[in-house]
Structure formats: C-alpha cells, structure tokens
Design a protein around this motif. Structure first.
Motif, mmCIF file in Angstrom:
data_model
loop_
_atom_site.group_PDB
_atom_site.id
_atom_site.type_symbol
_atom_site.label_atom_id
_atom_site.label_comp_id
_atom_site.label_asym_id
_atom_site.label_seq_id
_atom_site.Cartn_x
_atom_site.Cartn_y
_atom_site.Cartn_z
ATOM 1 N N THR A 168 11.375 8.115 -17.211
ATOM 2 C CA THR A 168 10.200 7.256 -17.399
ATOM 3 C C THR A 168 9.789 6.608 -16.088
ATOM 4 O O THR A 168 8.599 6.550 -15.750
ATOM 5 C CB THR A 168 10.494 6.177 -18.447
ATOM 6 O OG1 THR A 168 10.874 6.801 -19.667
ATOM 7 C CG2 THR A 168 9.284 5.294 -18.690
ATOM 8 N N ASP A 192 8.204 9.233 -13.792
ATOM 9 C CA ASP A 192 6.847 9.546 -14.241
ATOM 10 C C ASP A 192 5.863 8.451 -13.842
ATOM 11 O O ASP A 192 4.741 8.734 -13.415
ATOM 12 C CB ASP A 192 6.806 9.753 -15.750
ATOM 13 C CG ASP A 192 7.535 11.008 -16.193
ATOM 14 O OD1 ASP A 192 7.795 11.885 -15.340
ATOM 15 O OD2 ASP A 192 7.845 11.109 -17.402
ATOM 16 N N ALA A 193 6.290 7.202 -13.974
ATOM 17 C CA ALA A 193 5.414 6.086 -13.615
ATOM 18 C C ALA A 193 5.128 6.067 -12.118
ATOM 19 O O ALA A 193 3.984 5.871 -11.694
ATOM 20 C CB ALA A 193 6.046 4.771 -14.051
ATOM 21 N N SER A 246 2.780 8.805 -11.241
ATOM 22 C CA SER A 246 1.418 8.459 -11.627
ATOM 23 C C SER A 246 0.764 7.542 -10.586
ATOM 24 O O SER A 246 -0.405 7.726 -10.239
ATOM 25 C CB SER A 246 1.428 7.782 -12.994
ATOM 26 O OG SER A 246 0.150 7.317 -13.324
ATOM 27 N N ASN A 259 1.573 7.392 -7.441
ATOM 28 C CA ASN A 259 1.349 8.225 -6.261
ATOM 29 C C ASN A 259 0.108 9.082 -6.435
ATOM 30 O O ASN A 259 -0.685 9.236 -5.496
ATOM 31 C CB ASN A 259 2.575 9.093 -5.989
ATOM 32 C CG ASN A 259 2.445 9.848 -4.696
ATOM 33 O OD1 ASN A 259 2.049 9.308 -3.674
ATOM 34 N ND2 ASN A 259 2.769 11.134 -4.734
ATOM 35 N N THR A 260 -0.086 9.653 -7.618
ATOM 36 C CA THR A 260 -1.264 10.472 -7.886
ATOM 37 C C THR A 260 -2.544 9.657 -7.722
ATOM 38 O O THR A 260 -3.521 10.134 -7.127
ATOM 39 C CB THR A 260 -1.188 11.063 -9.308
ATOM 40 O OG1 THR A 260 0.000 11.839 -9.420
ATOM 41 C CG2 THR A 260 -2.395 11.923 -9.604
ATOM 42 N N GLN A 261 -2.533 8.432 -8.223
ATOM 43 C CA GLN A 261 -3.697 7.563 -8.082
ATOM 44 C C GLN A 261 -3.982 7.275 -6.607
ATOM 45 O O GLN A 261 -5.146 7.282 -6.178
ATOM 46 C CB GLN A 261 -3.467 6.239 -8.828
ATOM 47 C CG GLN A 261 -3.463 6.358 -10.322
ATOM 48 C CD GLN A 261 -4.865 6.513 -10.883
ATOM 49 O OE1 GLN A 261 -5.855 6.142 -10.266
ATOM 50 N NE2 GLN A 261 -4.942 7.082 -12.061
ATOM 51 N N GLN A 269 -5.379 10.455 -4.942
ATOM 52 C CA GLN A 269 -6.752 10.686 -5.387
ATOM 53 C C GLN A 269 -7.714 9.726 -4.685
ATOM 54 O O GLN A 269 -8.812 10.125 -4.275
ATOM 55 C CB GLN A 269 -6.838 10.518 -6.899
ATOM 56 C CG GLN A 269 -8.160 10.897 -7.483
ATOM 57 C CD GLN A 269 -8.181 10.765 -8.998
ATOM 58 O OE1 GLN A 269 -7.275 10.186 -9.598
ATOM 59 N NE2 GLN A 269 -9.212 11.296 -9.611
ATOM 60 N N THR A 275 -3.004 -0.087 -10.103
ATOM 61 C CA THR A 275 -1.731 0.531 -10.483
ATOM 62 C C THR A 275 -0.629 0.184 -9.495
ATOM 63 O O THR A 275 0.514 -0.048 -9.893
ATOM 64 C CB THR A 275 -1.855 2.061 -10.608
ATOM 65 O OG1 THR A 275 -2.360 2.599 -9.391
ATOM 66 C CG2 THR A 275 -2.741 2.457 -11.752
ATOM 67 N N THR A 332 2.737 -1.949 -10.393
ATOM 68 C CA THR A 332 4.057 -1.410 -10.065
ATOM 69 C C THR A 332 4.863 -2.412 -9.241
ATOM 70 O O THR A 332 6.067 -2.581 -9.477
ATOM 71 C CB THR A 332 3.909 -0.087 -9.287
ATOM 72 O OG1 THR A 332 3.134 0.809 -10.068
ATOM 73 C CG2 THR A 332 5.250 0.519 -8.968
#
Length: 104
Positions: free
Chosen positions: A38, A41-42, A45, A47-49, A52, A81, A85
C-alpha cells in the motif's frame, strides 16, 4: 403513476449476512506485506503526479499545444499529493517517536 414500496427485507438480510462473516486474522507477515505494498503504491502515485506535472510544464515551456489551465491544474494536483504525503510521513514519525518515549 404508481409508487411501489421499497422492500427492506432483502437489504436487511444482506447487511446481516455481510456483518456475520468472520475474516481470519492476518499474520504479522501478511500485514507487513500489505502495508508495504500500500505504501509503495501511494508513493508511486505521488511520483506519477510529479512526473506528469513536469511533462506538462516542459511542454508549455517548449511552446507545444497545451492549455495553461491544464498545466496549472496538473501542477496543483502534484503539489497537493506531495503535501499530503509529507503530512502522513510527519504523523508516522511523530507516532514512532511517541512509541519510543513510552516506558515498558
């Protein structure tokens, strides 16, 4: 136009059935693995933001066809985000420090 009554007997039975199911307790290893996945995954996410947001900003700088408001929305999402975090991390550190201060 006729109004039909809502039958609650089926819904109540389903709710009771769901609450009566007993889940076996997870072993410490399973709990650790679940928590780790978990957390990974967070972080992925977040890092993806961030990536992007960087891509959209770079496109804007290079003069490509992107809307300024889309770039700003993407950057704001990445910022929110990341801040969330960081707050979760801070709370986890505070909890760890509190546990370490406890006397046995």
């Amino acid at each position: 136009m006729a109004i039909n009554p809502v039958s609650l007997s089926v819904a109540n039975t389903q709710i009771i059935d769901e609450t009566n199911k007993i889940k076996p307790a997870a072993t410490p290893f399973e709990a650790q693995q679940s928590f780790a996945s978990t957390l990974k995954d967070a972080i992925a996410s977040v890092n993806t933001q961030q990536v992007q947001s960087d891509v959209m900003t770079q496109k804007l700088i290079n003069g490509e066809d992107v809307d300024l408001h889309e770039v700003m929305i993407t950057a704001q999402k990445a910022s929110v985000t990341l801040n969330a975090t960081m707050e979760v991390r801070n709370k986890a550190i505070e909890a760890y420090q509190e546990i370490m201060r406890m006397s046995i």
